[in-house]
Design a protein around this motif. Structure first.
Motif, PDB file in Angstrom:
ATOM      1  N   ALA A 197     -21.213 -20.834 -42.412  1.00 13.66           N
ATOM      2  CA  ALA A 197     -21.073 -21.804 -43.504  1.00 13.66           C
ATOM      3  C   ALA A 197     -20.080 -22.913 -43.181  1.00 13.66           C
ATOM      4  N   ARG A 198     -19.251 -22.726 -42.143  1.00 18.18           N
ATOM      5  CA  ARG A 198     -18.271 -23.745 -41.765  1.00 18.18           C
ATOM      6  C   ARG A 198     -18.831 -24.772 -40.790  1.00 18.18           C
ATOM      7  N   SER A 199     -20.081 -24.639 -40.386  1.00 20.65           N
ATOM      8  CA  SER A 199     -20.641 -25.549 -39.390  1.00 20.65           C
ATOM      9  C   SER A 199     -20.562 -26.992 -39.864  1.00 20.65           C
ATOM     10  N   PRO A 200     -20.135 -27.906 -38.983  1.00 22.48           N
ATOM     11  CA  PRO A 200     -20.117 -29.323 -39.340  1.00 22.48           C
ATOM     12  C   PRO A 200     -21.494 -29.969 -39.214  1.00 22.48           C
ATOM     13  N   ALA A 201     -22.439 -29.268 -38.599  1.00 23.51           N
ATOM     14  CA  ALA A 201     -23.741 -29.865 -38.315  1.00 23.51           C
ATOM     15  C   ALA A 201     -24.591 -29.974 -39.578  1.00 23.51           C
ATOM     16  N   ASP A 202     -25.174 -31.151 -39.779  1.00 23.65           N
ATOM     17  CA  ASP A 202     -26.119 -31.377 -40.869  1.00 23.65           C
ATOM     18  C   ASP A 202     -27.557 -31.233 -40.392  1.00 23.65           C
ATOM     19  N   LEU A 203     -27.815 -31.698 -39.184  1.00 23.05           N
ATOM     20  CA  LEU A 203     -29.168 -31.710 -38.647  1.00 23.05           C
ATOM     21  C   LEU A 203     -29.175 -31.193 -37.222  1.00 23.05           C
ATOM     22  N   ILE A 204     -30.311 -30.635 -36.814  1.00 24.36           N
ATOM     23  CA  ILE A 204     -30.524 -30.317 -35.410  1.00 24.36           C
ATOM     24  C   ILE A 204     -31.738 -31.096 -34.938  1.00 24.36           C
ATOM     25  N   PHE A 205     -31.651 -31.533 -33.695  1.00 23.16           N
ATOM     26  CA  PHE A 205     -32.738 -32.305 -33.088  1.00 23.16           C
ATOM     27  C   PHE A 205     -33.096 -31.634 -31.774  1.00 23.16           C
ATOM     28  N   THR A 206     -34.376 -31.316 -31.616  1.00 21.64           N
ATOM     29  CA  THR A 206     -34.796 -30.662 -30.392  1.00 21.64           C
ATOM     30  C   THR A 206     -36.199 -31.105 -30.017  1.00 21.64           C
ATOM     31  N   VAL A 207     -36.643 -30.710 -28.832  1.00 18.46           N
ATOM     32  CA  VAL A 207     -37.862 -31.289 -28.260  1.00 18.46           C
ATOM     33  C   VAL A 207     -38.906 -30.244 -27.910  1.00 18.46           C
ATOM     34  N   ASP A 208     -38.904 -29.133 -28.610  1.00 14.76           N
ATOM     35  CA  ASP A 208     -39.886 -28.107 -28.297  1.00 14.76           C
ATOM     36  C   ASP A 208     -40.093 -27.227 -29.518  1.00 14.76           C
ATOM     37  N   ILE A 209     -41.340 -26.885 -29.814  1.00 16.16           N
ATOM     38  CA  ILE A 209     -41.643 -26.097 -30.991  1.00 16.16           C
ATOM     39  C   ILE A 209     -40.987 -24.719 -30.931  1.00 16.16           C
ATOM     40  N   SER A 210     -40.871 -24.150 -29.735  1.00 16.08           N
ATOM     41  CA  SER A 210     -40.279 -22.817 -29.644  1.00 16.08           C
ATOM     42  C   SER A 210     -38.819 -22.842 -30.058  1.00 16.08           C
ATOM     43  N   ARG A 211     -38.108 -23.930 -29.765  1.00 14.68           N
ATOM     44  CA  ARG A 211     -36.704 -24.034 -30.167  1.00 14.68           C
ATOM     45  C   ARG A 211     -36.581 -24.268 -31.665  1.00 14.68           C
ATOM     46  N   LEU A 212     -37.493 -25.043 -32.220  1.00 19.92           N
ATOM     47  CA  LEU A 212     -37.486 -25.226 -33.670  1.00 19.92           C
ATOM     48  C   LEU A 212     -37.769 -23.905 -34.378  1.00 19.92           C
ATOM     49  N   ALA A 213     -38.766 -23.176 -33.887  1.00 23.50           N
ATOM     50  CA  ALA A 213     -39.112 -21.892 -34.495  1.00 23.50           C
ATOM     51  C   ALA A 213     -37.978 -20.888 -34.347  1.00 23.50           C
ATOM     52  N   GLU A 214     -37.283 -20.930 -33.209  1.00 24.31           N
ATOM     53  CA  GLU A 214     -36.149 -20.036 -32.995  1.00 24.31           C
ATOM     54  C   GLU A 214     -35.067 -20.273 -34.055  1.00 24.31           C
ATOM     55  N   ALA A 215     -34.812 -21.540 -34.338  1.00 27.60           N
ATOM     56  CA  ALA A 215     -33.794 -21.870 -35.342  1.00 27.60           C
ATOM     57  C   ALA A 215     -34.214 -21.383 -36.727  1.00 27.60           C
ATOM     58  N   VAL A 216     -35.487 -21.560 -37.063  1.00 23.37           N
ATOM     59  CA  VAL A 216     -35.984 -21.083 -38.360  1.00 23.37           C
ATOM     60  C   VAL A 216     -35.863 -19.564 -38.440  1.00 23.37           C
ATOM     61  N   ASP A 217     -36.293 -18.882 -37.388  1.00 19.52           N
ATOM     62  CA  ASP A 217     -36.250 -17.418 -37.369  1.00 19.52           C
ATOM     63  C   ASP A 217     -34.828 -16.885 -37.485  1.00 19.52           C
ATOM     64  N   ALA A 218     -33.863 -17.643 -36.942  1.00 16.88           N
ATOM     65  CA  ALA A 218     -32.463 -17.206 -36.965  1.00 16.88           C
ATOM     66  C   ALA A 218     -31.793 -17.467 -38.309  1.00 16.88           C
ATOM     67  N   GLY A 219     -32.446 -18.151 -39.210  1.00 14.34           N
ATOM     68  CA  GLY A 219     -31.876 -18.410 -40.526  1.00 14.34           C
ATOM     69  C   GLY A 219     -30.827 -19.496 -40.562  1.00 14.34           C
ATOM     70  N   VAL A 220     -30.840 -20.408 -39.576  1.00 16.24           N
ATOM     71  CA  VAL A 220     -29.809 -21.448 -39.533  1.00 16.24           C
ATOM     72  C   VAL A 220     -30.332 -22.794 -40.029  1.00 16.24           C
ATOM     73  N   THR A 221     -31.537 -22.799 -40.604  1.00 15.52           N
ATOM     74  CA  THR A 221     -32.084 -24.016 -41.196  1.00 15.52           C
ATOM     75  C   THR A 221     -32.358 -23.790 -42.680  1.00 15.52           C
ATOM     76  N   GLN A 222     -32.651 -24.865 -43.382  1.00 17.98           N
ATOM     77  CA  GLN A 222     -33.046 -24.748 -44.784  1.00 17.98           C
ATOM     78  C   GLN A 222     -34.312 -25.564 -45.023  1.00 17.98           C
ATOM     79  N   ALA A 223     -35.102 -25.144 -45.996  1.00 15.00           N
ATOM     80  CA  ALA A 223     -36.325 -25.853 -46.344  1.00 15.00           C
ATOM     81  C   ALA A 223     -35.985 -27.192 -46.999  1.00 15.00           C
ATOM     82  N   VAL A 224     -36.699 -28.231 -46.587  1.00 13.25           N
ATOM     83  CA  VAL A 224     -36.502 -29.576 -47.124  1.00 13.25           C
ATOM     84  C   VAL A 224     -37.876 -30.210 -47.307  1.00 13.25           C
ATOM     85  N   THR A 225     -38.062 -30.884 -48.397  1.00 16.40           N
ATOM     86  CA  THR A 225     -39.291 -31.656 -48.571  1.00 16.40           C
ATOM     87  C   THR A 225     -38.994 -32.871 -49.425  1.00 16.40           C
TER      88      THR A 225
END
Length: 333
Positions: free
Chosen positions: A66-94
């Protein structure tokens, strides 16, 4: 290793979030993002702090919590995006803007990540030794006619795993295993190097065709030391027998902690906008996905293709099975 372009360490220990800032963790180097971040700041007045990470983004976010300063992550591969989602370090946005700018195939159905630009996984083929009509499908790469003629990077690399995942999606496990065995039998050398190294191998006569991402052609053509490699090959767009050309994606996701959530959403909406996608695509030789956008002239000169329409999260869910098959056939052995 973490290289900071701004003082994110200080941000991490500061108590309040700064109202006119947004903090980005990126697997792409800051200079490649500069055209985008500069344009966003000019339009909104919001400062963008970029921290370039060579690896370990998910692990860092989990450690920061919860102390992370990061607001966004930017990456260039679907596997890395999916890894972040699976790890619970992202939130749903629409939002209406996100939904309007990004086709369904290029965002997480739950809204955890949103695509920006794509790159096709294509075949580089020797101009001297390969008739372009010989290469039409990915399935064909297992044909014995290519024995001793194919170069590729490691089978365990995320780009390769993505393609194998797509083959699994289209054909199932038994077919994909046989296909991998066929491609391995056609290799001119043990898998090694990056995508540009494969083109160099074609130029030097070690092999006749290789797999690679489209944007590397642009990078080679603008590098005097690599122009001869690029000019020795054609860019060919194979398809799956029952689908289109395999693509991967550059994408953005909001972190679970996001101390500057409002600013982060503004940046996500900007990054997915036609204006920003056009800027990024032209700077990095990729394909924008927002309605009404086009590749830059150089990228467009390589030809057109129809992208496979499977949602990339479907492929991400198959990556463990794909890796298992690659290891089962000892592809890199």
């Amino acid at each position: 290793m973490l290289r900071l372009t701004t003082a994110l360490t200080a941000i991490a220990i500061a108590a309040p979030a700064l109202a006119q800032e947004v903090n980005l963790y990126s697997y792409r180097q800051p200079e490649l993002l500069a055209p985008l971040t500069d344009a966003f700041t000019a339009e909104t007045g919001i400062k963008v702090n970029v921290a370039f990470l060579e690896k370990g983004m998910v692990e860092r976010l989990k450690a920061e919590g919860a102390r992370s300063p990061a607001d966004l992550i930017f990456t260039v591969d679907i596997s890395r995006l999916a890894e972040a989602v699976d790890a619970g370090v992202t939130q749903a946005v629409t939002s209406e803007a996100l939904a309007a700018n990004v086709p369904d195939a290029y965002h997480d159905p739950e809204g955890h990540w949103w695509g920006l630009t794509t790159r096709a996984r294509i075949v580089y083929a020797s101009k001297d030794r390969v008739d372009p009509s010989e290469v039409t499908t990915y399935e064909d790469l297992a044909d014995p006619k290519w024995q001793g003629r194919i170069c590729t990077r490691s089978g365990t690399h995320s780009y390769t795993i993505g393609l194998v995942s797509a083959m699994l999606h289209h054909h199932g496990e038994e077919y994909t295993k046989t296909w991998l065995e066929g491609v391995k039998a056609n290799l001119a050398r043990k898998p090694q190097g990056n995508d540009r190294a494969q083109v160099k191998a074609i130029w030097s006569g070690e092999c006749d065709i290789s797999l690679g991402n489209t944007y590397y052609m642009g990078q080679m053509l603008t590098d005097p030391e690599q122009q001869d490699w690029a000019n020795s090959v054609n860019v060919l767009f194979p398809t799956f027998e029952n689908g289109g050309t395999h693509v991967n994606i550059s994408g953005v996701a909001m972190t679970a902690a996001a101390p500057n959530r409002e600013n982060a959403l503004k940046m996500m909406e900007f990054l997915t906008s036609p204006k920003a996608q056009q800027i990024y695509a032209e700077a990095n030789y990729e394909y924008p996905i927002a309605p009404g956008t086009e590749p830059d002239a150089l990228t467009n000169s390589w030809g057109t293709f129809t992208a496979d329409d499977v949602n990339l999260m479907t492929l991400a869910a198959l990556r463990a099975d794909a890796l298992k098959l690659v290891e089962t056939v000892d592809f890199d052995g």
